[in-house]
Enzyme design. Structure first.
Site, PDB file in Angstrom:
ATOM      1  N   ARG A  83       0.846  -1.188   0.000  1.00 50.36           N
ATOM      2  CA  ARG A  83       0.000   0.000   0.000  1.00 50.36           C
ATOM      3  C   ARG A  83       0.891   1.250   0.000  1.00 50.36           C
ATOM      4  O   ARG A  83       1.975   1.241   0.596  1.00 50.36           O
ATOM      5  CB  ARG A  83      -0.870   0.005   1.264  1.00 50.36           C
ATOM      6  CG  ARG A  83      -1.856   1.151   1.276  1.00 50.36           C
ATOM      7  CD  ARG A  83      -2.586   1.274   2.604  1.00 50.36           C
ATOM      8  NE  ARG A  83      -3.485   2.422   2.559  1.00 50.36           N
ATOM      9  CZ  ARG A  83      -3.911   3.080   3.624  1.00 50.36           C
ATOM     10  NH1 ARG A  83      -3.548   2.695   4.835  1.00 50.36           N
ATOM     11  NH2 ARG A  83      -4.701   4.120   3.500  1.00 50.36           N
ATOM     12  N   HIS A  84       0.421   2.315  -0.643  1.00 53.38           N
ATOM     13  CA  HIS A  84       1.172   3.575  -0.616  1.00 53.38           C
ATOM     14  C   HIS A  84       1.421   4.030   0.828  1.00 53.38           C
ATOM     15  O   HIS A  84       0.752   3.577   1.748  1.00 53.38           O
ATOM     16  CB  HIS A  84       0.394   4.657  -1.374  1.00 53.38           C
ATOM     17  CG  HIS A  84      -0.963   4.890  -0.788  1.00 53.38           C
ATOM     18  ND1 HIS A  84      -1.153   5.586   0.384  1.00 53.38           N
ATOM     19  CD2 HIS A  84      -2.184   4.467  -1.188  1.00 53.38           C
ATOM     20  CE1 HIS A  84      -2.430   5.593   0.678  1.00 53.38           C
ATOM     21  NE2 HIS A  84      -3.088   4.923  -0.257  1.00 53.38           N
ATOM     22  N   GLY A  85       2.337   4.966   0.995  1.00 53.85           N
ATOM     23  CA  GLY A  85       2.667   5.467   2.334  1.00 53.85           C
ATOM     24  C   GLY A  85       1.727   6.569   2.803  1.00 53.85           C
ATOM     25  O   GLY A  85       0.704   6.850   2.151  1.00 53.85           O
TER      26      GLY A  85
END
Ligand code: NAG
Ligand code: NAG
Length: 510
Positions: A83-85
């Site tokens: 998942r993106h940060g």
């Protein structure tokens, strides 16, 4: 402001810095973290799930890799779904935040004093709509650090040579925060190998069919996302007694009329605490509004939403991830296939960057975090009891003591259900998005070449995660395939996603 003489000011500063130093050394990172930070659902920081990273962001625990100690094994492939940060709020939440701060500002002039005034003097909104969900600096660092830890954990797979020769594939969703994240991951790898001549160019492709399957699945969009009845439990809980109690208490603290603090604005206040922590590492004054009990109620509200929208609540939500499921298994098949020495080596690693909405359906499709009792608006009390691993841990224990146990999962369920009639079986839930999909969450598939054949291990957020009903950390790959046979042979995106909305006119291209 009050005036202080110059020597007085120096004394005041000296005193202040002493206090600050004291605060800092007792627990460097923990001092400034609100105790409700572990309940932020999908807005939870990765380090709340892996506390040891607060001490050392590059700490790697190699013993999480668990091929059987009795066999010689080496990792041959890594697929990571990430998942993106940490990111800015999306437009929808920026608007809510600004509505809330406007409400607080106007009400404060009418009812000065107390908490509200304190909040006003210490906090000013700084969120703008153009921030719309973009990755923040902290988020970039999370992905760089994750890449560095994975490169230490899998030196032969995420090696400099493999990346330079483009043997590792990088795939991203088209959203800005994901593209920035997959770039940050590559930067992390370069940092790991140290400076060596010119910086390589980023290499990744955007594939929304894999990473944003949910918006292409008509059955999901029409049957769940745009269907108010599908999320009925969430609506009921939003207006139920637990949420009302929290609203009442917080409206009182803010000196607001109860009806002005809608459930959405209450949530905005909670999110503000989470955003200021994840974006600026600040312990925001908003956090002081919420007790741990309040935070658990709000966490439950967002878990309900994720459960009914993205997970086991409706089968179509997980079936929408079939393209990603098949992509992962095709990649693993190729990597595990015996080959002649003349053939090209298989892909050593595949890095796929998407969303919480990408990970939750896939985890659900794999049968994970499926509690015996679904969370609903009316069973809040029984859903947040003490630590509980529910069905799986009980069964694991039984399989450990009797590995030959041939009882099917179905028979086990019935037996457990029968015994639950005479004694309470469990309270609490394993489905907690704060633990499962914080920022930079990652699901790793590690394929090992072992003496008895290829084996597969899963890790979630760098912690071993077992396949349901398979009693080993790294079972034989053929056993994993057998367990998912029904999906490998079916799970067709078009059948699932177009088939269900049948009888509603000709199918249109999405
Ligand atoms: C390392 O991971 C293993 C397996 O998950 C765990 O038992 C152990 O406690 C971890 N060690 C540290 C220092 O975190
Ligand atoms: C909306 O959701 C309900 C409850 O899950 C379901 O019975 C109904 O068929 C759905 N409606 C559509 C149009 O898919």
């Amino acid at each position: 402001m009050f005036r202080v003489s110059a020597p007085g000011q120096r004394r005041l500063l000296a005193g202040l810095s002493l206090v600050l130093a004291r605060l800092c050394c007792c627990s460097a990172a923990a001092a400034n973290v609100p105790n409700i930070a572990v309940y932020f659902g999908t807005k939870t920081r990765y380090e709340e799930v892996n506390r040891h990273l607060l001490r050392d962001v590059l700490a790697v625990n190699a013993s999480v890799l668990k091929p059987p100690p009795t066999e010689r094994c080496s990792p041959v492939h890594l697929t990571a779904v990430i998942r993106h940060g940490s990111r800015y709020p999306t437009v929808k939440n920026v608007r809510r935040i600004n509505r809330l701060s406007e409400l607080v500002r106007t009400e404060a002039s009418r009812a000065p004093g107390g908490w509200l005034l304190d909040l006003q003097s210490r906090w000013e909104t700084w969120y703008t709509e153009d921030m719309d969900g973009q990755l923040v600096t902290k988020g970039r660092e999370e992905l760089q650090q994750l890449a560095r830890r994975l490169a230490s954990l899998f030196p032969s797979l995420l090696s400099e040579e493999n990346v330079r020769k483009r043997r590792v594939s990088f795939v991203s969703s088209s959203k800005h925060r994901c593209v920035s994240s997959v770039e940050a991951f590559q930067e992390g790898l370069w940092q790991h190998w140290g400076p060596s001549g010119e910086t390589p160019a980023y290499s990744h492709r955007v594939e929304d069919e894999l990473m944003r399957f949910f918006e292409r699945c008509r059955g999901f969009v029409e049957g769940v996302e745009n269907n108010r009845t599908a999320l009925l439990e969430v609506e009921k809980f939003k207006h139920g007694e637990q949420m009302e109690a929290v609203r009442r208490r917080i409206a009182e603290m803010l000196g607001l009329p109860f009806h002005r603090l809608t459930p959405d604005l209450l949530e905005a206040a909670f999110f503000l605490c989470s955003y200021e922590l994840s974006i600026k590492s600040l312990h925001s004054p908003w956090c002081f509004l919420f007790s741990e009990t309040d935070a658990k109620v709000l966490e439950y509200k967002s878990d309900l939403k994720q459960y009914w929208k993205r997970s086991h609540g409706h089968a179509i939500s997980s079936l929408a991830s079939c393209p990603l499921f098949h992509h992962v298994f095709r990649t693993l098949d190729k990597a595990g296939r015996p080959r002649r020495s003349t053939e090209a080596a298989p892909e050593p690693a595949s890095i796929l960057v998407g969303h919480a909405e990408t990970l939750l359906p896939l985890l659900s499709l794999l049968g994970l975090y499926k509690d015996e009792t679904p969370p609903t608006a009316s069973n809040y009390q029984s859903q947040h009891g003490k630590r509980n691993d529910g069905y799986r841990s009980v069964r694991d224990e039984e399989l450990k003591s009797d590995p030959g146990s041939a009882e099917s999962a179905g028979a086990f369920w019935i037996r457990t259900w029968e015994s639950s009639l005479t004694r309470p079986v469990f309270t609490g839930r394993t489905f907690r998005t704060s633990r499962i999909v914080p920022y930079a969450a990652n699901l790793l598939f590690v394929l090992y070449d072992c003496q008895r054949g290829p084996r597969l291990q899963m890790l979630l957020n760098e912690t071993p995660l077992r396949f349901p009903d398979l009693p080993e950390d790294a079972p034989l790959y053929r056993d994993v395939r057998a367990a998912y046979r029904h999906l490998l042979d079916g799970c067709d995106f078009h059948t699932e996603c177009e088939g269900r909305a049948g009888g509603r006119g000709p199918s249109t291209e999405l």
